[in-house]
Motif scaffolding. Sequence first.
Motif, mmCIF file in Angstrom:
data_model
loop_
_atom_site.group_PDB
_atom_site.id
_atom_site.type_symbol
_atom_site.label_atom_id
_atom_site.label_comp_id
_atom_site.label_asym_id
_atom_site.label_seq_id
_atom_site.Cartn_x
_atom_site.Cartn_y
_atom_site.Cartn_z
ATOM 1 N N HIS A 75 0.871 -1.192 0.000
ATOM 2 C CA HIS A 75 0.000 0.000 0.000
ATOM 3 C C HIS A 75 0.899 1.230 0.000
ATOM 4 O O HIS A 75 1.986 1.212 0.586
ATOM 5 C CB HIS A 75 -0.914 0.019 1.232
ATOM 6 N N SER A 76 0.437 2.301 -0.632
ATOM 7 C CA SER A 76 1.233 3.529 -0.678
ATOM 8 C C SER A 76 0.309 4.734 -0.746
ATOM 9 O O SER A 76 -0.844 4.636 -1.187
ATOM 10 C CB SER A 76 2.175 3.522 -1.891
ATOM 11 N N TRP A 77 0.805 5.868 -0.289
ATOM 12 C CA TRP A 77 0.081 7.136 -0.405
ATOM 13 C C TRP A 77 1.079 8.267 -0.344
ATOM 14 O O TRP A 77 2.233 8.082 0.085
ATOM 15 C CB TRP A 77 -0.975 7.272 0.689
ATOM 16 N N THR A 78 0.681 9.434 -0.779
ATOM 17 C CA THR A 78 1.558 10.598 -0.816
ATOM 18 C C THR A 78 0.975 11.719 0.029
ATOM 19 O O THR A 78 -0.227 11.800 0.257
ATOM 20 C CB THR A 78 1.750 11.097 -2.262
ATOM 21 N N PHE A 79 1.854 12.606 0.488
ATOM 22 C CA PHE A 79 1.456 13.812 1.214
ATOM 23 C C PHE A 79 2.584 14.819 1.082
ATOM 24 O O PHE A 79 3.687 14.501 0.618
ATOM 25 C CB PHE A 79 1.165 13.506 2.689
ATOM 26 N N THR A 80 2.308 16.048 1.500
ATOM 27 C CA THR A 80 3.291 17.122 1.400
ATOM 28 C C THR A 80 3.515 17.717 2.774
ATOM 29 O O THR A 80 2.557 18.076 3.473
ATOM 30 C CB THR A 80 2.808 18.215 0.426
ATOM 31 N N SER A 81 4.777 17.821 3.151
ATOM 32 C CA SER A 81 5.152 18.421 4.428
ATOM 33 C C SER A 81 5.569 19.863 4.192
ATOM 34 O O SER A 81 6.480 20.141 3.410
ATOM 35 C CB SER A 81 6.301 17.633 5.070
ATOM 36 N N CYS A 82 4.868 20.767 4.859
ATOM 37 C CA CYS A 82 5.136 22.198 4.702
ATOM 38 C C CYS A 82 4.860 22.877 6.032
ATOM 39 O O CYS A 82 3.723 22.849 6.527
ATOM 40 C CB CYS A 82 4.275 22.795 3.596
ATOM 41 N N ALA A 83 5.872 23.457 6.623
ATOM 42 C CA ALA A 83 5.719 24.049 7.947
ATOM 43 C C ALA A 83 4.755 25.219 7.938
ATOM 44 O O ALA A 83 4.072 25.488 8.931
ATOM 45 C CB ALA A 83 7.083 24.503 8.473
ATOM 46 N N ALA A 84 4.672 25.937 6.823
ATOM 47 C CA ALA A 84 3.804 27.122 6.763
ATOM 48 C C ALA A 84 2.381 26.776 6.340
ATOM 49 O O ALA A 84 1.542 27.665 6.233
ATOM 50 C CB ALA A 84 4.385 28.138 5.787
ATOM 51 N N SER A 85 2.098 25.511 6.105
ATOM 52 C CA SER A 85 0.760 25.132 5.650
ATOM 53 C C SER A 85 -0.241 25.221 6.791
ATOM 54 O O SER A 85 0.087 25.019 7.956
ATOM 55 C CB SER A 85 0.780 23.708 5.089
ATOM 56 N N GLY A 86 -1.475 25.497 6.436
ATOM 57 C CA GLY A 86 -2.539 25.562 7.440
ATOM 58 C C GLY A 86 -3.369 24.319 7.493
ATOM 59 O O GLY A 86 -4.504 24.354 7.953
ATOM 60 N N ASP A 87 -2.868 23.200 6.979
ATOM 61 C CA ASP A 87 -3.666 21.990 6.884
ATOM 62 C C ASP A 87 -3.506 21.058 8.071
ATOM 63 O O ASP A 87 -4.014 19.951 8.033
ATOM 64 C CB ASP A 87 -3.304 21.223 5.598
ATOM 65 N N GLY A 88 -2.804 21.470 9.118
ATOM 66 C CA GLY A 88 -2.785 20.663 10.319
ATOM 67 C C GLY A 88 -4.105 20.765 11.048
ATOM 68 O O GLY A 88 -4.869 21.727 10.873
ATOM 69 N N PHE A 89 -4.404 19.796 11.911
ATOM 70 C CA PHE A 89 -5.706 19.801 12.577
ATOM 71 C C PHE A 89 -5.897 21.078 13.401
ATOM 72 O O PHE A 89 -6.959 21.699 13.349
ATOM 73 C CB PHE A 89 -5.833 18.572 13.480
ATOM 74 N N GLY A 90 -4.891 21.445 14.178
ATOM 75 C CA GLY A 90 -5.034 22.616 15.029
ATOM 76 C C GLY A 90 -5.318 23.880 14.237
ATOM 77 O O GLY A 90 -6.171 24.689 14.608
ATOM 78 N N ARG A 91 -4.613 24.057 13.130
ATOM 79 C CA ARG A 91 -4.817 25.265 12.338
ATOM 80 C C ARG A 91 -6.152 25.234 11.599
ATOM 81 O O ARG A 91 -6.841 26.245 11.480
ATOM 82 C CB ARG A 91 -3.667 25.430 11.344
ATOM 83 N N LEU A 92 -6.509 24.069 11.078
ATOM 84 C CA LEU A 92 -7.779 23.965 10.369
ATOM 85 C C LEU A 92 -8.953 24.204 11.312
ATOM 86 O O LEU A 92 -9.879 24.968 11.013
ATOM 87 C CB LEU A 92 -7.895 22.592 9.705
#
Length: 770
Positions: free
Chosen positions: A270-287
Amino acid sequence: MTTHPTEQSAPADDTPATSVTSVTFHDHLLPGIEAGRYRITVDQQLPAEHLPGARLDPVAQIVGVRASQFRLDPSWVHAVYPAAHSQGPFHGLLPHITLNPASLPWEREPFTGSIRNPARAPWTALLLFGEGELPGDPNALGATASVTVRALLDGDAAVSGPALDRDAVDPTLLDTPCRVVDVPQALLAQLLPEPSDLAFLAHVRSGGEDAAPADGQSSRPGRDARAVITTARFPDADRGRYVAHLVSLEGHTPPGPQAGGKPVRLVSLHSWTFTSCAASGDGFGRLAGRFAPGNGEHSAAPLRPAPAAGAGLPDELGTLLEQGMVPMTHITDSGERALAWYSGPFLPRVAPELPRPADGHFPDADGLLLHEPHTGTFATGYACAWNVGRALALADPGFATTLVRLRHQGRLRRATDRQYATYRRQLFHSSLSAGPAPRAAAPAAAPTPREQFEELLRGDALDALAASFATPDDSEPQPRTVSATPDEPEPHPQAVRATPTTYRLDAPPRSSAPQPEPQQQPPSLSPSPSPSPDAREAAAWLATLRTLSGVPFDYLVPDQRMLPPESLRLFHVDRGWLHALLDGARSLDRHPGADATTDAELDDLLDGQGPVPTAGLLLRSALVPGWPTLRFEAGAASGNAPVEVIRSEALGADVLLMLFDRMPDRLTISEPPQGLHFGVDEEGNVALRSLAPGEVGRPLGRSVPVGADPALTVTTPAGARVLNVGRLAARLAEDVKPGSPLSPAEFAVQLVRAPEQLTLSFEGTKGTTR
């Protein structure tokens, strides 16, 4: 066979005990027998060996135990973190995958048979690759090569593949494809932990959101147990895209530190992709934090259309918008185009009660076109609801057939009841005028048709007739029922007798003269039938429709500006809109006069189908696909009864709908306990947790610096940050379990990062995050 490791029960966070959901960690879940080929030998010998035939020849049989080896059923993947195709600040977290078959990682042996596995290491591992690291997937898009199982077993001179026993492989799988990735040997040696450390990267977890009832054996994983496999590599803060591969280690040898060898061919399960970006707002806390007050259109607010800035609308139009009405184009029956106002079932206010017709149901949509006095136009919301309900009913052939059959049965009962009542009245009056019949009457020469009908009713056919057709006349009041007592004289011979367990019959007294009392009524039946299966089925379908299941989204939210991206909107449910929707669905083959009894039966059944939605929320956010088991807790300040969730369903890729039995005063959104994450805090430390019995998971208030210790976090020549799992486990044991090594479950407890949550209060729309 299942092992019984020490139970590790860790609360999801340090919230008060009333909101803690227990999560239990286990070292592993071993199958009763591992996959492979086995020889079973049966040797039977009788005690008296000297007797002829006492010694039987042994019987041997070769059996194969099969388990997943080259492919993984996609339904077995419960969740992955970070979510597929997500973007966020993941640099402090260790990606992991959760599998539904809890024993899957231990059903086979890793590496080759010459490598001992005393620590019960899994045969699968989760490897993380960045952009430019895999030659066959330089952009980390999840690209893999496809080869047949036969080709994988035959090997390739250019790569180092697994050494597997061909005889142990199911022959039917040889020509099936499997996905593989070719990893440079030097890179694999940097990313893959030592064989003795692999056991720390897999464990079994049970409990949480979907916990099964306890069976009294706390150390044994329950029915909700799932396997969790974690990688040892941290994503970098600004590295970009990553691809995670769950690979098979079966048949391989541990890679050496030398570089320049052949690439290692690994089976990717199994495989999947994601993007790590410190300035992104897609973390749970920020969202989730965007829903707090002060964030403009992202803040939690009532669901209503917002006028454009500087529109300068008259007050009456602004009032209509504030009430949740949207201007639409209305095409009349004659083809003219005019302005009309539409309102769906979700309103920012409590809607006034919709006046109902005399029989309780609207026969068509035209009667639901309401006049809006301020603008001189029509309000079409209820008429649209009626048409939508009818269209959904026609689109479901099962419900349409059931409803039409139910109505025909009701009309047949009504017609039969009328005819039967007429006959009973005639029979009653004739019995009063004729006087008592003689005890021994001379038989007639030939029975008349009415006498034949009477004889039919006296026989067994009455039971079948009564059970099928006897219902009260829906156009007349219920008849008074009088039951005969043992002291009363025997009923008149011409009176109809019915089964006493089903009906009670008004029997005329034995008298030689008619009774002149004006209040005396003809005999009647008092039925007590139970709802038919068709009625129950139709009511269940209508109850589902009442939760707006199947209603197109455009009818729920007519303007996309009412629900902008990354927003949470609250609403009241318009009860009149639901009534119009159900009236449209029930309009198939409906005649107001003839179907009153059927309508009343459906109304009674609907009243027992659970609560009616009164309020709800719509969430449009990346939280919906990123956290499929997102947890909501709604509460009300008034009353002790909790707010009941009637429906919770994702309506699209990023929209979640929830319906409640009443408007909540507060709402808590939190990451699911079953989706606990692993890693370090913002400072790169591992917060230590207690392992003492009864206090497992309680924060100890101290931590171990992992990110700043080069002995615990190794930076490889390729620039990857990889945990030294063995050293970290030993370092953590010194603080929380001196003198004893940590087990995989205890190691997982230390790496847990508590789920974040957001609490919103709708009194003044105050929001707090934690």
